[in-house]
Write a protein that holds these residues in place. Structure first.
Motif, PDB file in Angstrom:
ATOM      1  N   ILE A  97       0.828  -1.206   0.000  1.00 43.04           N
ATOM      2  CA  ILE A  97       0.000   0.000   0.000  1.00 43.04           C
ATOM      3  C   ILE A  97       0.862   1.255   0.000  1.00 43.04           C
ATOM      4  N   PHE A  98       1.771   1.366   0.989  1.00 39.80           N
ATOM      5  CA  PHE A  98       2.489   2.643   1.085  1.00 39.80           C
ATOM      6  C   PHE A  98       3.483   2.836  -0.053  1.00 39.80           C
ATOM      7  N   ARG A  99       4.051   1.755  -0.606  1.00 41.35           N
ATOM      8  CA  ARG A  99       4.973   1.930  -1.730  1.00 41.35           C
ATOM      9  C   ARG A  99       4.252   2.402  -2.983  1.00 41.35           C
ATOM     10  N   ASP A 100       2.976   2.055  -3.101  1.00 48.56           N
ATOM     11  CA  ASP A 100       2.203   2.569  -4.227  1.00 48.56           C
ATOM     12  C   ASP A 100       2.034   4.077  -4.100  1.00 48.56           C
ATOM     13  N   GLY A 101       1.839   4.542  -2.871  1.00 50.02           N
ATOM     14  CA  GLY A 101       1.768   5.985  -2.644  1.00 50.02           C
ATOM     15  C   GLY A 101       3.085   6.676  -2.924  1.00 50.02           C
TER      16      GLY A 101
ATOM     17  N   LYS B 165      11.912  -0.497  10.263  1.00 47.38           N
ATOM     18  CA  LYS B 165      10.531  -0.100  10.559  1.00 47.38           C
ATOM     19  C   LYS B 165      10.471   1.315  11.116  1.00 47.38           C
ATOM     20  N   THR B 166      11.377   1.654  12.009  1.00 46.97           N
ATOM     21  CA  THR B 166      11.407   3.000  12.587  1.00 46.97           C
ATOM     22  C   THR B 166      11.579   4.053  11.504  1.00 46.97           C
ATOM     23  N   VAL B 167      12.495   3.793  10.569  1.00 41.89           N
ATOM     24  CA  VAL B 167      12.734   4.741   9.485  1.00 41.89           C
ATOM     25  C   VAL B 167      11.493   4.907   8.624  1.00 41.89           C
ATOM     26  N   ILE B 168      10.821   3.807   8.325  1.00 43.79           N
ATOM     27  CA  ILE B 168       9.634   3.876   7.465  1.00 43.79           C
ATOM     28  C   ILE B 168       8.511   4.645   8.132  1.00 43.79           C
ATOM     29  N   VAL B 169       8.256   4.381   9.420  1.00 44.70           N
ATOM     30  CA  VAL B 169       7.169   5.061  10.132  1.00 44.70           C
ATOM     31  C   VAL B 169       7.411   6.565  10.176  1.00 44.70           C
ATOM     32  N   ILE B 170       8.629   6.969  10.515  1.00 46.44           N
ATOM     33  CA  ILE B 170       8.948   8.400  10.553  1.00 46.44           C
ATOM     34  C   ILE B 170       8.778   9.024   9.165  1.00 46.44           C
ATOM     35  N   SER B 171       9.218   8.326   8.135  1.00 48.58           N
ATOM     36  CA  SER B 171       9.143   8.856   6.769  1.00 48.58           C
ATOM     37  C   SER B 171       7.696   9.015   6.305  1.00 48.58           C
ATOM     38  N   LEU B 172       6.866   8.013   6.570  1.00 50.58           N
ATOM     39  CA  LEU B 172       5.466   8.104   6.154  1.00 50.58           C
ATOM     40  C   LEU B 172       4.745   9.221   6.891  1.00 50.58           C
ATOM     41  N   GLY B 173       5.059   9.390   8.180  1.00 45.02           N
ATOM     42  CA  GLY B 173       4.456  10.496   8.923  1.00 45.02           C
ATOM     43  C   GLY B 173       4.840  11.838   8.318  1.00 45.02           C
TER      44      GLY B 173
ATOM     45  N   SER C 226      14.105   2.891   0.584  1.00 43.76           N
ATOM     46  CA  SER C 226      15.302   2.126   0.884  1.00 43.76           C
ATOM     47  C   SER C 226      15.080   1.174   2.057  1.00 43.76           C
ATOM     48  N   SER C 227      14.427   1.649   3.109  1.00 44.73           N
ATOM     49  CA  SER C 227      14.228   0.810   4.287  1.00 44.73           C
ATOM     50  C   SER C 227      13.182  -0.274   4.052  1.00 44.73           C
ATOM     51  N   ALA C 228      12.248  -0.036   3.161  1.00 43.28           N
ATOM     52  CA  ALA C 228      11.312  -1.107   2.799  1.00 43.28           C
ATOM     53  C   ALA C 228      12.069  -2.251   2.143  1.00 43.28           C
ATOM     54  N   ARG C 229      13.060  -1.907   1.314  1.00 43.89           N
ATOM     55  CA  ARG C 229      13.869  -2.939   0.666  1.00 43.89           C
ATOM     56  C   ARG C 229      14.703  -3.704   1.693  1.00 43.89           C
ATOM     57  N   THR C 230      15.292  -2.996   2.656  1.00 43.98           N
ATOM     58  CA  THR C 230      16.126  -3.688   3.637  1.00 43.98           C
ATOM     59  C   THR C 230      15.286  -4.511   4.602  1.00 43.98           C
ATOM     60  N   PHE C 231      14.045  -4.101   4.852  1.00 43.65           N
ATOM     61  CA  PHE C 231      13.145  -4.883   5.708  1.00 43.65           C
ATOM     62  C   PHE C 231      13.024  -6.298   5.155  1.00 43.65           C
ATOM     63  N   ILE C 232      12.762  -6.385   3.850  1.00 47.02           N
ATOM     64  CA  ILE C 232      12.661  -7.693   3.208  1.00 47.02           C
ATOM     65  C   ILE C 232      14.021  -8.369   3.141  1.00 47.02           C
ATOM     66  N   GLY C 233      15.065  -7.603   2.840  1.00 48.18           N
ATOM     67  CA  GLY C 233      16.396  -8.173   2.714  1.00 48.18           C
ATOM     68  C   GLY C 233      16.871  -8.847   3.983  1.00 48.18           C
TER      69      GLY C 233
END
Length: 445
Positions: free
Chosen positions: A267-271, A322-330, A364-371
């Motif tokens: 969802i968020f990567r589509d945004g 996860k921390t990086v992604i949450v801060i970025s989306l906010g 970038s952090s979404a990619r590393t989450f999976i990695g």
């Protein structure tokens, strides 16, 4: 915060493997540098924003809507083919081969945009070429992302991933400068090129195709081909889908939060993708940016995004993705909401640059989450699922962007559709367990 560790058989990143050389890391990042010609020049700032969605193709509102729906169709194709493509490249040991093939197809589709003449009858062809380019770019990225695990460890994956994203942004700056000052700004460019019949922008497509090919070569030479697993049986294309469903079932039983992340990131990567796709279009159509304004903003935005990606890479290794992604989306939600009601170029400069600051870290952090959770020998398969889940809903942001334009009768209101998608992705991410991280992640790569 509780952490998610790889299940049995899913060993994730290994600390014991030999580190990659600096040359291999630079060669890997070179692909991101080259892909900027498609992402920044063709899709975001130049070809679509200044040409394909212009008055010659029916006006910004109409052309933007057609482009949005074309990208929605491409998302369906990616969802169907990405996971099996990644799985088969893992199984056959052909990760590098398919990276090269798919990148070449992106370059050829980019070059085909040379034939898009400035008339509304060419709008669909141009949008389909861009959409098809997105399909093969995503298929190439499946193998490219899987290579990240060949050149990183658990303690360095964040920084290396961030370095790759920053290389893409900086490559975009260089490509944009060459395109603007070499082709768009001069009344008469090289070889007597002018803007008659849209020739300036059509030649941009040829330049972008060459850029993609040139900078994709280093990774194909420097990073070795992934080895096939001799224990894995050879299966047909349709059988690959059966194996895929078994993988999903196994993840559901043993690594359920991996699937939860795949769904939330879809969802968020589509945004995030929509911000890049429609950002410059909105700048021109709703905030009155001229051609020169778009280029200057693109350069500044890419610099900010590169700084954000590198900085977030360090934070990723220290605090977790996860921390990086949450801060970025906010940050994206706040900036986008203000931009929805703001007026004038100054407002777009301020809050548009804030959007750029947060987009790169989230990607970038979404990619590393999976990695951090990818199974050894099955990296492409999991990154294929990553691409598929992302594109399974990739119609969502473009569709909502287009629908809000139609409903309210103005391009600006398409921002609401993007914000809805980002918020939904954030809410779905919050309960997902973070992946385990190495406590020595602050060590020098």
């Amino acid at each position: 915060m509780s952490e998610l560790t790889p299940a049995a058989g899913y060993s994730g990143l290994a600390e014991a493997k030999a580190p990659a050389t600096k040359g291999q890391i630079l060669a890997w990042a070179s692909w991101d540098w080259g892909s900027a010609a498609f992402n920044a020049v063709m899709t975001t700032f130049i070809f679509t924003a200044l040409y394909l969605t212009g008055d010659a193709f029916g006006g910004a509102d109409h052309a933007s809507a057609v482009l949005a729906f074309a990208l929605s169709v491409s998302g369906v194709a990616i969802a169907l083919f990405a996971p099996v493509a990644g799985q088969r490249s893992d199984r056959n040991g052909r990760r590098r081969l398919w990276l090269g093939i798919n990148t070449l197809l992106v370059a050829l589709l980019t070059a085909s945009c040379f034939f898009v003449q400035p008339h509304e009858s060419y709008l669909l062809f141009g949008c389909l070429a861009i959409g098809a380019g997105h399909v093969f770019a995503e298929l190439a990225a499946v193998n490219y992302n899987a290579m990240l695990l060949q050149i990183s460890t658990r303690s360095t994956i964040g920084r290396i991933s961030g370095f790759g994203w920053s290389a893409g942004y900086l490559g975009g700056i260089v490509a944009l400068l060459i395109v603007y000052y070499g082709l768009i700004a001069p009344k008469v460019g090289p070889f007597g090129i002018t803007d008659q019949d849209g020739m300036t922008y059509r030649v941009v497509a040829l330049f972008s195709a060459a850029w993609i090919i040139i900078f994709s070569i280093p990774v194909l030479l420097a990073v070795p081909e992934a080895k096939a697993d001799p224990a894995e049986p050879k299966v047909g294309f349709l059988r690959s889908y059966a194996d895929l469903f078994r993988t999903i079932a196994r993840l559901w039983q043993t690594q359920r939060h991996t699937l939860y992340f795949l769904m939330s990131s879809a969802i968020f990567r589509d945004g995030l993708a929509a911000i890049f796709t429609f950002g410059a279009v909105i700048a021109v159509g709703s905030f009155g940016f001229a051609k020169g304004d778009v280029l200057i903003f693109a350069i500044a935005g890419n610099v900010v995004a590169a700084v954000g990606s590198i900085s977030a890479g360090v934070l990723d290794d220290r605090l977790g993705p996860k921390t990086v992604i949450v801060i970025s989306l906010g940050g994206l939600l706040v900036s986008g909401t203000v931009l929805l009601f703001a007026e004038g170029k100054t407002a777009f400069w301020i809050f548009g640059l804030l959007l750029c600051l947060f987009v790169g870290p989230a990607q970038s952090s979404a990619r590393t989450f999976i990695g951090r959770l990818a199974p050894e020998g099955h990296e492409g398969e999991l990154f294929g699922l990553y691409a598929t889940t992302g594109r399974a809903v990739s119609f969502l942001a473009p569709m909502l962007f287009g629908l809000f334009i139609v409903w309210f009768g103005a391009q600006r209101w398409g921002i609401i559709g993007i914000l809805i998608v980002l918020l939904a992705g954030l809410l779905m991410l919050l309960p997902v367990k973070a992946p385990a991280r190495n406590e020595s992640a602050h060590a020098t790569a």
